[in-house]
Structures are given as structure tokens and as C-alpha cells.
Design a protein around this motif. Structure first.
Motif, PDB file in Angstrom:
ATOM      1  N   ILE A 300       0.862  -1.176   0.000  1.00  0.00           N
ATOM      2  CA  ILE A 300       0.000   0.000   0.000  1.00  0.00           C
ATOM      3  C   ILE A 300       0.898   1.226   0.000  1.00  0.00           C
ATOM      4  CG2 ILE A 300      -1.792   1.247   1.247  1.00  0.00           C
ATOM      5  CD1 ILE A 300      -2.102  -1.490   2.824  1.00  0.00           C
ATOM      6  N   ILE A 301       0.595   2.125  -0.894  1.00  0.00           N
ATOM      7  CA  ILE A 301       1.365   3.364  -0.875  1.00  0.00           C
ATOM      8  C   ILE A 301       0.443   4.474  -0.391  1.00  0.00           C
ATOM      9  CG2 ILE A 301       2.723   5.000  -2.231  1.00  0.00           C
ATOM     10  CD1 ILE A 301       3.021   2.395  -4.166  1.00  0.00           C
ATOM     11  N   LEU A 302       0.713   4.929   0.800  1.00  0.00           N
ATOM     12  CA  LEU A 302      -0.136   5.974   1.360  1.00  0.00           C
ATOM     13  C   LEU A 302       0.232   7.320   0.730  1.00  0.00           C
ATOM     14  CD1 LEU A 302      -0.208   5.096   5.173  1.00  0.00           C
ATOM     15  CD2 LEU A 302      -1.842   4.473   3.406  1.00  0.00           C
ATOM     16  N   GLU A 305      -0.784  12.932   2.715  1.00  0.00           N
ATOM     17  CA  GLU A 305      -1.730  13.259   3.793  1.00  0.00           C
ATOM     18  C   GLU A 305      -1.946  12.057   4.706  1.00  0.00           C
ATOM     19  OE1 GLU A 305      -2.514  14.191   0.665  1.00  0.00           O
ATOM     20  OE2 GLU A 305      -2.998  16.339   0.730  1.00  0.00           O
ATOM     21  N   GLN A 306      -2.090  10.895   4.067  1.00  0.00           N
ATOM     22  CA  GLN A 306      -2.335   9.687   4.862  1.00  0.00           C
ATOM     23  C   GLN A 306      -1.131   9.353   5.742  1.00  0.00           C
ATOM     24  OE1 GLN A 306      -3.377   7.237   1.474  1.00  0.00           O
ATOM     25  NE2 GLN A 306      -5.508   7.078   2.136  1.00  0.00           N
ATOM     26  N   MET A 307       0.056   9.529   5.170  1.00  0.00           N
ATOM     27  CA  MET A 307       1.278   9.278   5.943  1.00  0.00           C
ATOM     28  C   MET A 307       1.333  10.170   7.173  1.00  0.00           C
ATOM     29  SD  MET A 307       3.440   7.045   4.840  1.00  0.00           S
ATOM     30  CE  MET A 307       5.186   7.430   4.821  1.00  0.00           C
ATOM     31  N   THR A 329     -15.370  12.104   3.861  1.00  0.00           N
ATOM     32  CA  THR A 329     -15.706  10.925   3.064  1.00  0.00           C
ATOM     33  C   THR A 329     -14.747  10.825   1.881  1.00  0.00           C
ATOM     34  OG1 THR A 329     -17.286  12.213   1.788  1.00  0.00           O
ATOM     35  CG2 THR A 329     -18.163  10.969   3.623  1.00  0.00           C
ATOM     36  N   GLY A 330     -14.211   9.616   1.689  1.00  0.00           N
ATOM     37  CA  GLY A 330     -13.313   9.410   0.556  1.00  0.00           C
ATOM     38  C   GLY A 330     -11.876   9.831   0.828  1.00  0.00           C
ATOM     39  N   SER A 331     -11.550  10.148   2.065  1.00  0.00           N
ATOM     40  CA  SER A 331     -10.189  10.590   2.360  1.00  0.00           C
ATOM     41  C   SER A 331      -9.233   9.406   2.509  1.00  0.00           C
ATOM     42  CB  SER A 331     -10.161  11.452   3.627  1.00  0.00           C
ATOM     43  OG  SER A 331     -10.692  10.742   4.718  1.00  0.00           O
ATOM     44  N   GLY A 332      -9.804   8.184   2.559  1.00  0.00           N
ATOM     45  CA  GLY A 332      -8.948   7.005   2.602  1.00  0.00           C
ATOM     46  C   GLY A 332      -8.588   6.563   4.016  1.00  0.00           C
ATOM     47  N   LYS A 333      -9.566   6.586   4.891  1.00  0.00           N
ATOM     48  CA  LYS A 333      -9.323   6.136   6.271  1.00  0.00           C
ATOM     49  C   LYS A 333      -9.008   4.641   6.292  1.00  0.00           C
ATOM     50  CE  LYS A 333     -13.346   7.914   7.673  1.00  0.00           C
ATOM     51  NZ  LYS A 333     -13.741   8.804   6.574  1.00  0.00           N
ATOM     52  N   THR A 334      -9.687   3.892   5.415  1.00  0.00           N
ATOM     53  CA  THR A 334      -9.506   2.442   5.397  1.00  0.00           C
ATOM     54  C   THR A 334      -8.037   2.060   5.212  1.00  0.00           C
ATOM     55  OG1 THR A 334     -11.636   2.398   4.308  1.00  0.00           O
ATOM     56  CG2 THR A 334     -10.461   0.322   4.447  1.00  0.00           C
ATOM     57  N   GLU A 335      -7.376   2.741   4.299  1.00  0.00           N
ATOM     58  CA  GLU A 335      -5.971   2.389   4.032  1.00  0.00           C
ATOM     59  C   GLU A 335      -5.107   2.653   5.264  1.00  0.00           C
ATOM     60  OE1 GLU A 335      -5.324   0.895   1.097  1.00  0.00           O
ATOM     61  OE2 GLU A 335      -7.457   1.210   0.685  1.00  0.00           O
ATOM     62  N   LEU A 654     -20.788   3.103   0.936  1.00  0.00           N
ATOM     63  CA  LEU A 654     -20.836   2.696  -0.473  1.00  0.00           C
ATOM     64  C   LEU A 654     -19.798   3.489  -1.252  1.00  0.00           C
ATOM     65  CD1 LEU A 654     -24.580   2.251  -1.399  1.00  0.00           C
ATOM     66  CD2 LEU A 654     -23.066   0.856  -0.020  1.00  0.00           C
ATOM     67  N   ASP A 655     -19.128   2.799  -2.147  1.00  0.00           N
ATOM     68  CA  ASP A 655     -18.072   3.449  -2.920  1.00  0.00           C
ATOM     69  C   ASP A 655     -18.233   3.005  -4.374  1.00  0.00           C
ATOM     70  OD1 ASP A 655     -15.820   4.851  -3.636  1.00  0.00           O
ATOM     71  OD2 ASP A 655     -14.415   3.367  -2.879  1.00  0.00           O
ATOM     72  N   PHE A 656     -19.143   3.646  -5.103  1.00  0.00           N
ATOM     73  CA  PHE A 656     -19.395   3.279  -6.489  1.00  0.00           C
ATOM     74  C   PHE A 656     -18.973   4.404  -7.414  1.00  0.00           C
ATOM     75  CE2 PHE A 656     -22.570   0.519  -4.374  1.00  0.00           C
ATOM     76  CZ  PHE A 656     -22.084  -0.697  -4.826  1.00  0.00           C
TER      77      PHE A 656
HETATM   78  P1  ADP Z   1     -13.179   6.800   3.550  1.00  0.00           P
HETATM   79  O1  ADP Z   1     -13.384   5.512   4.283  1.00  0.00           O
HETATM   80  O2  ADP Z   1     -12.291   7.758   4.269  1.00  0.00           O
HETATM   81  O3  ADP Z   1     -14.453   7.422   3.071  1.00  0.00           O
HETATM   82  P2  ADP Z   1     -11.948   5.109   1.594  1.00  0.00           P
HETATM   83  O4  ADP Z   1     -11.006   4.438   2.507  1.00  0.00           O
HETATM   84  O5  ADP Z   1     -13.163   4.378   1.158  1.00  0.00           O
HETATM   85  O6  ADP Z   1     -12.368   6.511   2.205  1.00  0.00           O
HETATM   86  O7  ADP Z   1     -11.110   5.617   0.319  1.00  0.00           O
HETATM   87  C1  ADP Z   1     -11.713   6.263  -0.779  1.00  0.00           C
HETATM   88  C2  ADP Z   1     -11.185   5.702  -2.085  1.00  0.00           C
HETATM   89  O8  ADP Z   1      -9.811   6.032  -2.269  1.00  0.00           O
HETATM   90  C3  ADP Z   1     -11.268   4.194  -2.150  1.00  0.00           C
HETATM   91  O9  ADP Z   1     -11.683   3.808  -3.421  1.00  0.00           O
HETATM   92  C4  ADP Z   1      -9.846   3.749  -1.857  1.00  0.00           C
HETATM   93  O10 ADP Z   1      -9.581   2.508  -2.451  1.00  0.00           O
HETATM   94  C5  ADP Z   1      -9.027   4.870  -2.456  1.00  0.00           C
HETATM   95  N1  ADP Z   1      -7.751   5.025  -1.734  1.00  0.00           N
HETATM   96  C6  ADP Z   1      -7.576   5.636  -0.562  1.00  0.00           C
HETATM   97  N2  ADP Z   1      -6.275   5.611  -0.166  1.00  0.00           N
HETATM   98  C7  ADP Z   1      -5.595   4.966  -1.131  1.00  0.00           C
HETATM   99  C8  ADP Z   1      -4.214   4.628  -1.334  1.00  0.00           C
HETATM  100  N3  ADP Z   1      -3.275   4.965  -0.436  1.00  0.00           N
HETATM  101  N4  ADP Z   1      -3.881   3.961  -2.464  1.00  0.00           N
HETATM  102  C9  ADP Z   1      -4.834   3.632  -3.357  1.00  0.00           C
HETATM  103  N5  ADP Z   1      -6.150   3.926  -3.238  1.00  0.00           N
HETATM  104  C10 ADP Z   1      -6.540   4.585  -2.149  1.00  0.00           C
END
Ligand code: ADP
Ligand code: ZN
Ligand code: ZN
Length: 839
Positions: A300-302, A305-307, A329-335, A654-656
Motif C-alpha cells: 500500500i502506498i499511502l 496526507e495519509q502518511m 468521506t473518501g479521504s482514505g481512512k480504510t488504508e 458505499l463506494d461506487f
Molecule cells: P473513507 O473511508 O475515508 O471514506 P476510503 O477508505 O473508502 O475513504 O477511500 C476512498 C477511495 O480512495 C477508495 O476507493 C480507496 O480505495 C481509495 N484510496 C484511498 N487511499 C488509497 C491509497 N493509499 N492507495 C490507493 N487507493 C486509495
């Protein structure tokens, strides 16, 4: 001198006498002490399931909560009858957690145990009868009647009978009297038989006998023999093709699933013959209910901002136990979670990721599955009992160091949690309303983490005001992510005035012109649309069709709820009520109407407005089945649905890619909910649902229909100005004494008879009022739903001072008052429900 002898003073014999406090599934607020018989003392301890006698006749199964040497004072301890496990099902930390939960949420530890154990681990015991060996019909003093005779005859040929068997034998439903009589006549004995409800999944497998698997020559000559039996030969060839024992005889040990033969269309009778002739053998293998899935080794390459956020989280953890990750929303918390989970796994600790119920079947789990494979356990409420027991056992065995689950997963038998993550921490569904324990899973998870000395991350795009308050007052760490990952932009908002369109005759089937246009544009470009309608607004309210006026309570900052019965409007909080006015006090119009619109009708309307579009609906009714929700999402993801109408369900995670338009049909209905949290929830819901639009290159569009588009909340949502909205709302909460400035406890009384219910509520209310702590009491008043299942409900709301020991004193006294209530003949039949942090 005394201390020298202190240790040896007690005779050895006495010292080894042990007692166990057992948690039993009964509504009594304590554990019960039993003697541990010496024969069992070796293989018993905290967390073991045991059988004990409770009362005169009952045998119950419970869990040992404590082992000690103090005999009970008030009664003679009975011995434990049996131990049911060879290892502890529950660990000491869990017991501590249960005890905390019972105390904090004012319920019984037995109730917590009930909620904690998957029902597959709860033993049910069934009463059975057997012949009394001392009984002799010739010499017995008591003659038997015909029915008793039937039972005894049956017992002559069968070792035991269940009560149900007896019912069937006699063809009647009431057999207790007969059984009692037989016991008195010393003809039979009643005993309890324990059943384990969990059944492992078993696969029938086929393998070669050792003689052939390990000896190529034997195998070759076997083929010569089978030359004339092509069907058997075929079976054998299939086996060798799947399991190449020639190359590696070890492979034979596991053999092949028997189903593989039938699926290949091979003859089952040939297999039988080969088994009979000692060529093949059949054996049973206990297998997991969960598929094996490889984890991927993708890096995973953060983003920068994520780093940075990662780093800040780690810094915050240096002196804080909890950190709030506030990422849009969409900021990539999951990663970020993934990265932190990986690190925690490497350090050897356990991880729990808590998700709201409905988010569990969505992208996030798929994403995590890809990274962690079947090392990750999933704990879902739609899982079967057996599947849940397997996750439970997997946590004990170490198979699952990382679990993602719904609120009940806080009860899994973790013993060394290092990290707990609560995603979408603001979600209302983390609260369990019924039955007890009425816990808030986010709050409980924080406590759980604390017991493990683990760190907690609360993640949300729209944090609960409590968590944000804790962050601002420096109780929690705070980390912010305010840009979407990649190129994605936040959506563009449009406010659409329902009343204006109505006046100009532009409102069609509840859709404004702007809403229809935006939907049409998306459809023209083969893009997808989400239409959101709030379901919580079941409680109808009154609204003026001309000016949008909505009646509010004079004393509280909430709208009045419309009660059809009596044509009146009530405040759910202070009890204030008034008749529905004939004309609107704001504009004089006579068009006052109750407002409410269900998803089903919206779906119909859309089909009429956009006949070419493929429309589907997602709500409780369409997602009842185990995979209902998932299937709808798959259809939507595959592009087989153009417009999806739904309740809160569509707001979650949802992420569509192709969703570009999100419509909110009746934003007012979210706003005017009779709850001090109405504003907070409205902000959260609108932001969350809007966050589903335009998550990739294309910027999304959000259309909000409202009767009051100039309400300040819309402005704040559109600006993404969470902070100022929070500040404004907090001022109100402070003024009117609502959380986080006070602790709320709701106490309701329920009874079939209206008068008794009311009287009990008054009586209880007065007793509570007398408790000497700083507090404000509201009520008692009739519940929002005044009657459920023929029970009248009255409610008192207590606002407790948060400083000092007000909470502890109040809860302690409450316990005594409740005991007194139940002892009081007049109120014995009244059910009292205590709900701590009820909203
Ligand atoms: P959140 O939960 O904060 O709303 P998500 O984690 O769903 O956001 O991330 C939003 C989108 O960005 C997703 O499709 C996710 O796969 C993509 N994304 C986020 N961080 C990265 C990353 N470091 N590398 C690749 N894709 C990423
Ligand atoms: Zn009006
Ligand atoms: Zn009020």
C-alpha cells in the motif's frame, strides 16, 4: 510470630476447599456461590461452563466468574454438578468486562452473559425422565392410573423419555401433573440432559489405503486387476489425478472430498465396492465453515496526507488511549486502518475493527479480505450460530488475531487486544436498545480496549459530538484528514425548495423540477443515482403547506410529534402538548398537514417519472435475507440498476464509481426529529449520503429538497463547516442540559393496566427524585409510542451531573429502589427498564 505460621495455620484439607461464583442466566443481580467438589478441582477455573442446581428443581448451566475460598454467609453452598469444558470458554478479562457492563448499564451480569455468548455456546438443558431403579410395581404402595401405566411401560423399553415424548405418548399437552405424581410414587426420576448446540461441519473424505498409497507396485498391480472393471478404474484415476500420490505419498493423508466424485459424475456404487475391497477408505474430517483465502502481498502506498495522519495518530497514542480520526468521506481512512492493523499484527497483538451492521457486507470488508485473507475473522449478525462459534473458537485458538465485526463482536474472547478501531463511530446503530444490556458498542469498545491496555481509534467523516467534544477537551487525541484521496472532489450541492415548486405547479410526484433535471442528466450519461429517504422519521410531524412552518416545543429545542389520536402534538421530552392548530400561526394558511413519505411510494413515483430507468429499492423490507443486501449492491455495482432508492442503508460506506447524483427527498424530515440529537444526526446523514456522489474523477452532484432551504444547517453542510455547526449546537445542549454536559438515564415502566403503569411510574419517579445527587428529572410521561404489545409505557428522564460521584450514587440507589419496587405487591407485575445513555 503469627505471620510465620499464618500460611500453614489452616489444615491442608480446609485450604483446598474451593468455592466458585457462577454467573447464571437469571435476572438476579449477582453471582451465586457453589462448592467445587474435590473431584473437579483440578479441571475447573474461571470461564468454564458448569452445571449447577438452582432452586429446588432446576438445573442450570452457567459460567464460573470467580474462584475463591470464602463460603457464602447466607446459605449453604451446593456443589457444582459437572464441568462441561476442557478449556475455558471465556477468559478473566471478559468476565471483568461483563461486570463493568452490568454495573454501568444497570443490568444483571447474567443478562450480559446472555448477550455475549453466541447461542451456539449456550447449553440448553432438557428435562428427561427415567425409571427409578428402586421401583418395584409388585410391592409399591401406590397404584398407578392408566396414563401413568403408559409411561412406565414405555420406560420399560426405552432408557429415557423427554417431556415431549410423554406428551406424544399420551396425546395431551399437560403432563407435568402426571410426572409429578410418578415422582411422588417413586416410580421415576427426573434428570437434566445437557445439549451442546454447536455442531461442527463435517466433510466425508475418501483416500487410498496406506498399502496402496505408499507402494507403487501394489498400486500398479491393482490397476491390472481393475482392467476389467472400467467404472472402478475411472474412480481411481480421478483420485490420482486430483491427489498425485505417485509424486507425493503425503498428499494421501488428507484425501479428497467425497463430493468431488459425484460432481465429476462418477459411480457412487463403484466407490462403495472399492471401500468394501479395502482399496479406498472413507473418513470424516471436521472442516471450517469459512473458505480459505490467501492474503495478498500488495504494497500500500499511502498519500502524503495519509502518511502524515498515520504519524499523528502514533504521536497521539503516546499519551492518549483514544484518538479520533476525523477524515472526510473518501479521504482514505480504510488504508490507514490497514497499515495500522498490519503493524499491530506484526507485534503479535489482537485487533478488533468494529463496523456498523450494514457496512459489514460492503467494500470495506472486501478490501480487508483482499489484504488479510482468511486470517481475518468476520463476525456478522446474519451468520448462523455455528459460524459464530467458529469465529469464537478461532479467536481462542489464535486462528483469528484480527476480527472485523458488528457490535456484538466486542464480546469475543480476546485476551491481548492491542488495537481497537471503531469505524463510522457516530453511527446510531452501535447502540443496542433491547434487550438488556442496553449498551453503546463504541463506548463499550473503548472500555474493552482500556481493560486490555490497548489503543482505540474512532473514525468518522462526521464524528459524534461526544467524541468531538472529548477531542477538543484533550481527553482524546485528534487527527484530521480534510482532502479526498486522489483527484476526487467533494460534490456540488443544490438546494431545491419544495414549496416554491409546489406553488408554480412544478412539483411532480414529490420531485422538484431541479431534482428531476439532475436525475435525467445522469441517466442520459449512463451514470447512476441514489435517492435517500430517511426512515427514522416514522414519527410524523405537522407542517404548513404554504410557508413550511413546523411546530416546536415551547420549552425544548425539538419539534412536536403528531399524535393522530386526539389530534394533538406533543413534546417527547418535557411532556408539553397542544392541539393541532386550525390555522398556521406563521402565515394564517389553513393547509396544515402531517408529513411523511415512504420508500415504497418513492420507488413507484420514480418509475412513473423515469419509465426507461431501472429502479430498485433498498430498505429493511428488501434486504431481510442473508445476502439480500449484498445482492442489491452487486447488481448496482454491475450497473444493472440506474436509480437506487433507500433508507440510511445507502448512506453507509458505499463506494461506487458511477454514482454522480445523490438526491435527498425530504431533508426536513431528518431535521425535525424529536430528539436533542436531531441537528447532529441531520448534519451527519446529509454529509454521509452526499459523500456517495462523485468519488472518482467526476465531481458529484447533490440535490436537497426542503421546505425550509434557508435553515442554517444546510449552509453548514454545504460549506463542510462541521466545527461551527458543532459549536452552535453545543451552546444549545449546554443551555438545555443535554449530553455531553450531563449523563442521561431513561427509566420506563410498562404494564398492561394503564392506571397501574402510571401509578408505578409516579411512585418510582418520586423515589428517584429523592436520591441525594445533583440532577434534573423530567416526566414521568407517556412514551413516544404509548403502548407496545398492550403494555402502557411511561418514561422518566434523569439528567445526572457528570462531576463527582453522582452517577455511582444514583445507580447504586436505583438498584435498591428497584428491589423494593419488585418486593412491593402492588408493583410486582410492573416491568421497569433502565437505559443508560439512551440516545
Ligand atoms: P473513507 O473511508 O475515508 O471514506 P476510503 O477508505 O473508502 O475513504 O477511500 C476512498 C477511495 O480512495 C477508495 O476507493 C480507496 O480505495 C481509495 N484510496 C484511498 N487511499 C488509497 C491509497 N493509499 N492507495 C490507493 N487507493 C486509495
Ligand atoms: Zn404557514
Ligand atoms: Zn418540550
Amino acid at each position: 510470630m503469627e505471620s510465620l505460621f499464618g500460611d500453614t495455620y489452616e489444615p491442608q484439607d480446609e485450604k483446598s476447599r474451593l468455592f466458585a461464583d457462577v454467573i447464571l442466566p437469571v435476572p438476579i443481580p449477582k453471582m451465586f456461590t457453589y462448592k467445587i467438589p474435590r473431584s473437579l478441582s483440578e479441571d475447573i477455573g474461571i470461564g468454564y461452563r458448569v452445571m449447577v442446581q438452582f432452586g429446588q428443581k432446576k438445573v442450570l448451566t452457567g459460567i464460573i466468574g470467580k474462584v475463591h475460598q470464602k463460603p457464602p454467609k447466607e446459605y449453604e453452598a451446593k456443589p457444582i454438578l459437572d464441568v462441561l469444558d476442557t478449556y475455558a470458554m471465556v477468559n478473566p478479562l471478559q468476565i471483568k468486562f461483563w461486570a463493568w457492563m452490568a454495573e454501568y448499564y444497570c443490568c444483571h451480569i447474567g443478562e450480559v452473559m446472555n448477550a455475549a455468548l453466541p447461542s451456539g455456546l449456550k447449553l440448553s438443558s432438557e428435562s428427561k425422565i427415567q425409571l427409578n431403579p428402586a421401583y418395584d410395581s409388585e410391592t409399591s404402595m401406590y397404584p398407578l392410573d392408566d396414563r401413568e401405566e403408559v409411561i412406565l411401560q414405555a420406560l420399560a423399553s426405552r432408557e429415557e423419555l423427554s417431556y415431549e415424548d410423554c406428551e406424544q405418548l399420551l396425546g395431551i399437552k399437560t403432563i407435568h401433573g402426571i410426572i409429578k405424581s410418578l415422582v411422588i410414587k417413586e416410580a421415576i426420576i427426573v434428570f437434566e440432559k445437557v445439549k451442546d448446540k454447536y455442531t461442527p461441519k463435517v466433510e466425508t473424505r475418501i483416500r487410498l489405503r496406506k498399502e496402496y498409497a505408499e507402494d507403487k507396485k501394489a498400486l500398479e498391480s491393482l490397476f491390472q486387476v481393475l482392467d476389467s472393471k472400467p467404472k472402478q478404474e475411472e474412480v481411481l484415476l480421478k483420485y490420482l489425478q486430483e491427489i498425485p500420490v505417485y509424486q507425493n505419498p503425503e498428499l494421501n493423508t488428507k484425501g479428497l472430498d467425497k463430493k468431488a466424485f459425484s460432481e465429476a459424475g462418477l459411480s457412487m456404487s463403484s466407490i462403495k465396492t472399492l471401500i468394501k475391497n479395502n482399496v479406498l477408505e472413507e473418513y470424516k474430517l471436521i472442516i471450517s465453515r469459512f473458505e480459505e483465502i490467501e492474503e495478498s502481498d500488495e504494497k500500500i502506498i499511502l498519500s502524503d496526507e495519509q502518511m502524515l495522519a498515520m504519524q499523528e495518530i502514533k504521536e497521539a497514542f503516546e499519551d492518549k488511549q483514544v484518538t479520533l480520526l476525523h477524515g472526510i468521506t473518501g479521504s482514505g481512512k480504510t488504508e490507514i486502518y490497514i497499515q495500522l492493523i498490519k503493524e499491530a499484527l506484526e507485534s503479535g497483538s489482537q485487533i478488533l475493527l468494529l463496523l456498523p451492521e450494514i457496512a459489514l457486507t460492503t467494500h470495506i470488508v472486501g478490501r480487508l479480505r483482499k489484504v488479510f485473507g482468511s486470517k481475518m475473522g468476520v463476525y456478522h449478525s446474519k451468520y448462523s450460530d455455528n459460524e459464530r462459534v467458529e469465529v469464537w473458537n478461532g479467536v481462542i485458538s489464535g486462528k483469528f488475531s484480527f476480527v472485523v465485526g458488528v457490535r456484538s463482536s466486542i464480546f469475543l474472547p480476546f485476551d491481548s487486544l492491542g488495537l481497537v478501531i471503531v469505524d463510522e463511530e457516530h453511527e446510531a446503530s452501535f447502540k443496542q436498545y433491547d434487550p438488556a444490556p442496553r449498551f453503546q458498542a463504541r463506548d463499550a469498545a473503548i472500555m474493552l480496549a482500556w481493560l486490555h491496555q490497548a489503543k482505540t481509534i474512532l473514525g468518522s467523516a462526521t464524528p459524534s459530538f461526544e467524541s468531538y467534544y472529548n477531542a477538543r477537551t484533550k481527553k482524546y487525541g485528534y487527527v484530521q484528514l480534510d482532502r479526498r484521496y486522489g483527484e476526487a472532489q467533494l460534490p456540488e450541492y443544490f438546494l431545491s425548495d419544495i414549496l416554491v415548486d409546489k406553488k408554480k405547479n412544478l412539483l411532480k410526484l414529490d420531485f422538484t423540477r431541479l431534482m428531476r433535471e439532475k436525475i435525467q442528466e445522469a441517466l442520459n450519461k449512463q451514470e447512476q443515482v441514489l435517492i435517500f429517504q430517511n426512515r427514522r422519521g416514522y414519527a410524523p410531524y405537522i407542517s404548513c403547506e404554504d410557508c413550511g412552518w413546523i411546530p416546536e416545543c415551547e420549552h425544548c429545542d425539538v419539534s412536536l410529534t403528531y399524535h393522530q389520536f386526539g389530534e394533538e402534538m406533543r413534546c417527547h421530552y418535557c411532556g408539553f402538548k397542544e392541539k393541532v392548530p386550525k390555522i398556521c400561526p406563521a402565515c394564517g394558511s389553513g393547509k396544515l398537514a402531517a408529513v411523511g413519505l415512504g420508500t415504497e411510494r418513492i420507488e413507484e413515483n420514480i418509475s412513473l417519472l423515469f419509465p426507461e430507468a431501472r429502479v430498485a429499492r433498498m430498505d429493511l423490507d428488501t434486504t431481510r435475507s442473508k445476502y439480500g443486501y449484498q445482492r442489491l449492491l452487486e447488481e448496482f455495482g454491475a450497473g444493472n440498476i440506474d436509480i437506487l432508492v433507500g433508507t440510511q442503508m445507502i448512506t453507509k460506506g458505499l463506494d461506487f464509481e458511477k454514482v454522480t447524483v445523490v438526491g435527498i427527498l425530504d431533508a426536513d424530515r431528518i431535521l425535525y426529529f424529536p430528539d436533542f440529537r436531531a441537528g447532529e444526526r441531520a448534519f451527519q446523514q446529509i454529509t454521509q449520503v452526499a459523500g456517495r456522489a462523485g468519488r472518482r474523477e467526476k465531481r458529484g452532484t447533490v440535490v436537497i429538497q426542503s421546505r425550509k432551504p434557508d435553515h442554517y444547517i444546510f449552509e453548514k453542510v454545504i460549506q463542510g463547516d462541521y466545527k461551527n455547526f458543532y459549536v452552535q449546537d453545543m451552546t444549545e445542549r449546554q443551555k438545555f442540559f443535554y449530553p455531553p454536559f450531563v449523563k442521561l438515564v431513561k427509566i420506563s415502566t410498562r404494564q398492561k393496566d394503564y392506571k397501574t403503569a402510571e401509578k408505578a411510574a409516579r411512585h418510582l419517579h418520586n423515589l428517584l427524585n429523592d436520591i441525594q445527587v445533583k440532577k434534573i428529572m423530567l416526566g414521568p410521561e407517556k412514551g413516544l409510542i404509548g403502548k407496545i404489545k398492550n403494555q402502557y409505557i411511561f418514561e422518566s428522564l434523569v439528567k445526572l451531573d457528570k462531576s463527582g460521584n453522582a452517577q455511582a450514587v444514583f445507580k447504586h440507589d436505583l438498584q435498591l429502589i428497584l428491589e423494593e419496587m419488585y418486593a412491593n405487591k402492588e408493583f410486582r407485575s410492573v416491568r421497569v427498564v433502565v437505559d443508560v445513555d439512551p440516545y
